[in-house]
Design an enzyme around this catalytic site. Sequence first.
Site, mmCIF file in Angstrom:
data_model
loop_
_atom_site.group_PDB
_atom_site.id
_atom_site.type_symbol
_atom_site.label_atom_id
_atom_site.label_comp_id
_atom_site.label_asym_id
_atom_site.label_seq_id
_atom_site.Cartn_x
_atom_site.Cartn_y
_atom_site.Cartn_z
ATOM 1 N N ASN A 45 46.870 -64.032 1.489
ATOM 2 C CA ASN A 45 48.243 -63.878 0.999
ATOM 3 C C ASN A 45 48.381 -62.568 0.240
ATOM 4 O OD1 ASN A 45 49.169 -64.163 -2.033
ATOM 5 N ND2 ASN A 45 47.263 -65.340 -1.848
ATOM 6 N N PHE A 71 53.244 -61.814 -6.654
ATOM 7 C CA PHE A 71 53.936 -62.418 -7.801
ATOM 8 C C PHE A 71 55.433 -62.585 -7.554
ATOM 9 C CE2 PHE A 71 50.715 -60.918 -11.303
ATOM 10 C CZ PHE A 71 49.803 -61.846 -10.853
ATOM 11 N N SER A 93 43.888 -60.672 -12.266
ATOM 12 C CA SER A 93 42.930 -60.537 -11.174
ATOM 13 C C SER A 93 43.527 -60.660 -9.777
ATOM 14 C CB SER A 93 41.827 -61.593 -11.335
ATOM 15 O OG SER A 93 42.377 -62.881 -11.530
ATOM 16 N N SER A 94 44.833 -60.786 -9.670
ATOM 17 C CA SER A 94 45.437 -60.803 -8.336
ATOM 18 C C SER A 94 45.283 -59.426 -7.705
ATOM 19 C CB SER A 94 46.922 -61.162 -8.415
ATOM 20 O OG SER A 94 47.550 -60.927 -7.165
ATOM 21 N N ASN A 103 47.209 -58.247 -5.470
ATOM 22 C CA ASN A 103 48.471 -57.912 -4.816
ATOM 23 C C ASN A 103 49.498 -57.213 -5.700
ATOM 24 O OD1 ASN A 103 47.549 -59.188 -2.406
ATOM 25 N ND2 ASN A 103 48.027 -61.169 -3.338
ATOM 26 N N THR A 104 49.133 -56.930 -6.943
ATOM 27 C CA THR A 104 49.994 -56.146 -7.840
ATOM 28 C C THR A 104 49.237 -54.880 -8.206
ATOM 29 O OG1 THR A 104 51.098 -58.095 -8.751
ATOM 30 C CG2 THR A 104 51.138 -56.093 -10.088
ATOM 31 N N LYS A 120 41.869 -65.574 -15.996
ATOM 32 C CA LYS A 120 41.489 -65.720 -14.587
ATOM 33 C C LYS A 120 40.932 -64.401 -14.084
ATOM 34 C CE LYS A 120 43.023 -67.819 -10.282
ATOM 35 N NZ LYS A 120 44.068 -68.658 -9.651
ATOM 36 N N ASN A 166 39.783 -65.846 -8.747
ATOM 37 C CA ASN A 166 40.961 -65.552 -7.946
ATOM 38 C C ASN A 166 40.539 -65.306 -6.495
ATOM 39 O OD1 ASN A 166 43.683 -64.768 -7.286
ATOM 40 N ND2 ASN A 166 43.918 -64.066 -9.390
ATOM 41 N N GLY A 175 39.906 -69.908 0.346
ATOM 42 C CA GLY A 175 39.394 -70.909 1.259
ATOM 43 C C GLY A 175 37.887 -70.876 1.402
ATOM 44 N N GLY A 190 37.251 -72.346 -2.391
ATOM 45 C CA GLY A 190 36.588 -72.964 -1.254
ATOM 46 C C GLY A 190 36.240 -74.426 -1.397
#
Length: 401
Positions: free
Chosen positions: A149, A153, A214-215, A217-218, A255, A286, A308, A337
């Site tokens: 993904n 956010f 820790s994402s 995507n930002t 996180k 994450n 996963g 996972g």
Amino acid sequence: MATAAATKGTTKMSKIKSFVLVTTGAGLFFSGFSIYKGNEKFYTEVIMPVVRHLPAETSHKLAVFACKHNIFRTQNLPDDINLKTTFFDRTISNPIGIAAGFDKHAEAIEGLDKLGFGLIEVGSVTPEPQPGNSTPRVFRLPKDEAIINRYGFNSDGHKAVFERLRELKNNKNFKGVIGVNLGKNKESKSALNDYTQGVRMFGPIADYLVINVSSPNTPGLRDLQEKKDLEQLLEGVLVERSQLPVNNKVPILLKISPDLGKADLKDIAEVVTKKKSQIDGLIVSNTTTDRSDLKETTLAKENGGLSGAPLRSKSTKLIAEMYHLTNGKIPIIGVGGIASGDDAFEKLEAGASYLQFYTAFIYHGPPVVSRIKSELSNILKERGYNNIEEVVGNNYKKYLN
């Protein structure tokens, strides 16, 4: 003769229609009954493969809708007594939660609670509403039982989420444990300001708060895990918590990314155990940007965070590492996972006190919640453990690199 033939034809058509109606009705009844009874095999082999014909984000929204409107069966049986544990002075019936990222806007908390989760974490929530990244931004990797993904956010913002939580707690007297995962706006000039706003807004109403730096995507977010920046951020967050008019002891968790090197992990351990920046817990971990050994090679090229099954071993090793570096003094929520009781037990052994999952929920449906709990309870019994606490970290060295 013609009339007799016509009558015979009409009778034949009538029988076909009746057959179609009966078989359709029987199919719908069986499907509805299987959904109601929480038949995991039916979900895994029928429902989820059908849902996977929909775009990934559409099926995500559909799942949230179903939880929001209590379409799934409520878990009626009590959790086994050996799963009971304490979560920051709160007694919970089991240590298994839904990870942030599923219920981003706090719309489905009641439904998730009824499915049997011990913890429900919403978000990430940003101060101002923002749409996130452009679509498509979610990709299934069925051969790997994984998801990529790059939502970025997407959030309804603090005010909207706060109102939903306030209504839930005040009007419906909700008793479950709710965590709020805090993020920063993409265009924000001050990460510290965004996170302290989150503490100020949700501190009085949440059961715990998560500082998500820790994402992947930002842009620039993971840089906040660097020692100096992280220390300043956590000090500021803790000062803000101390000024809350109520619930100024709300637990603060951090996180972290699974893609950190050993030197980075040592720095983080030093920061989170230092008096001025000592938080109450860690969430490990994450999503990852690592794409090693994936079967879905085409989709593996998509940018974003991978969750996963491929993350399982990596996150478990990281749990063991952080448990070791913090001398077991900082409680850990283990994520990454988990799809079985064995996966859950592995993370407890490595040092996690609590657990979360998300991707297995997408692949196996709601019955996976009860199955994981049942399997974990049986493993505890088989190995002679009376409760979760007896397992935590007792074999962490096994998972160290």
